[in-house]
Design an enzyme around this catalytic site. Structure first.
Site, PDB file in Angstrom:
ATOM      1  CG  ASP A  37      -1.716  -1.383   1.167  1.00 34.54           C
ATOM      2  OD1 ASP A  37      -2.394  -1.352  -0.131  1.00 34.54           O
ATOM      3  OD2 ASP A  37      -2.492  -1.814   2.369  1.00 34.54           O
ATOM      4  CE1 TYR A  65       3.459  -7.083   4.627  1.00 33.95           C
ATOM      5  CE2 TYR A  65       2.904  -8.941   5.109  1.00 33.95           C
ATOM      6  CZ  TYR A  65       3.189  -8.014   4.047  1.00 33.95           C
ATOM      7  OH  TYR A  65       2.917  -8.429   2.953  1.00 33.95           O
ATOM      8  CG  ASP A  79      -5.394   2.779   5.638  1.00 30.56           C
ATOM      9  OD1 ASP A  79      -5.590   3.298   5.212  1.00 30.56           O
ATOM     10  OD2 ASP A  79      -4.349   1.896   4.377  1.00 30.56           O
TER      11      ASP A  79
END
Length: 293
Positions: A37, A65, A79
């Site tokens: 992203d 991650y 998000d």
């Protein structure tokens, strides 16, 4: 040049934008697999030249991650870059959060965010979302191998977690679902990818540093294709059969000796012909170069 640049992607840039900059300065065909992203940072392997044929191979393994989960808010993207859908004060205790983690280990089903690159009817979901279309987002099965709490500030409602998972896992969805499991709202506040398959963030180079190298005609951060493929076994057929394989023919395995199991590098002398494996063709078990390089 055929190989890989292991780039440390900065925030506020698309993965496509990174590839475009590398392509412009390198003058080579480039591609990537495993989109990050725009807000996310971290490891983005950029394949160059013939390596673009092997994007899936290089990135098919597990990904790792480190992400931040902010409690108390739900957004349309999952998000903090998205529009707020709901806000509700409250965060779980550390004990409640730890108790919820095992529910997301192993094979789980998740629904990717509407703002994602998954295609429905041939169109990425984010385009449907921006057009205001109501689309049923298909669920998918993913696998979580590690989900560990690294730090938690209960007063601020902020958790830092490490996630090791299969390709196709959306960390945004995972964090939203984890918050819901705790009876709270949540959204992803930050994300950094530190591992893709066999590649790690320690091997990467910041994008701007790579740009400086390319502008100066250097390629210190370049991983040659044959070195990147060194994890695969090597096979050297007799010259006659190597010529057949080079020309796209399949060879009966009874005519070949000491064939490796699974995918392997196929050479004719010192020339890498491509990647080969045992296949079934016309009812016969044969060996064939399945990807020519």
């Amino acid at each position: 040049m055929n190989g890989i640049y292991l780039v440390d992607k900065p925030s506020d840039m698309t993965s496509f934008g990174v590839v475009a900059r590398v392509r412009r300065l390198s003058g080579q065909k480039c591609g990537h697999s495993g989109t990050l992203d725009p807000m996310a940072t971290g490891l983005l392997p950029v394949m160059v030249g013939k390596a673009t044929k092997l994007c899936e191979l290089f990135t098919e393994g597990k990904k790792e991650y480190i992400g931040a989960l902010q409690f108390g808010r739900l957004t349309d993207t999952g998000d903090i870059t998205g529009e707020t859908l709901e806000e509700r004060a409250g965060a779980p205790t550390k004990e409640q959060l730890l108790a919820a983690l095992p529910s997301f280990m192993g094979k789980i089903t998740q629904r990717p965010p509407i703002y994602s690159a998954i295609k429905v009817d041939g169109v990425p979901l984010y385009r449907h979302a921006r057009a205001g279309r109501e689309i049923e987002v298909p669920e998918r099965e993913v696998e979580i191998d590690r989900l560990e709490l690294l730090a938690y500030d209960e007063d601020k409602g902020e958790a830092v977690l490490v996630v090791e998972c299969s390709k196709g896992t959306y960390i945004r969805s995972l964090f939203v679902d984890l918050a819901a499991k705790c009876g709270c709202l949540g959204t992803m506040a930050a994300l950094r990818r530190i591992k893709v398959g066999r590649f790690t963030i320690e091997e990467s180079i910041p994008l701007e540093a790579l740009m400086e190298q390319l502008e100066q005609g250097k390629s210190a951060a370049f991983l040659p294709l044959e070195e990147a493929l060194s994890f695969l076994p090597q096979y050297q057929p007799p010259e006659f059969f190597a010529t057949l394989l080079k020309n796209g023919c399949a060879v009966d395995i009874k005519k070949l000796k000491n064939l490796p199991q699974g995918l392997c590098r196929v050479y004719s002398g010192e020339q890498l012909l491509g990647l080969g494996e045992i296949v079934e063709k016309d009812g016969e078990t044969c060996f064939k170069v399945v990807t020519h390089l």
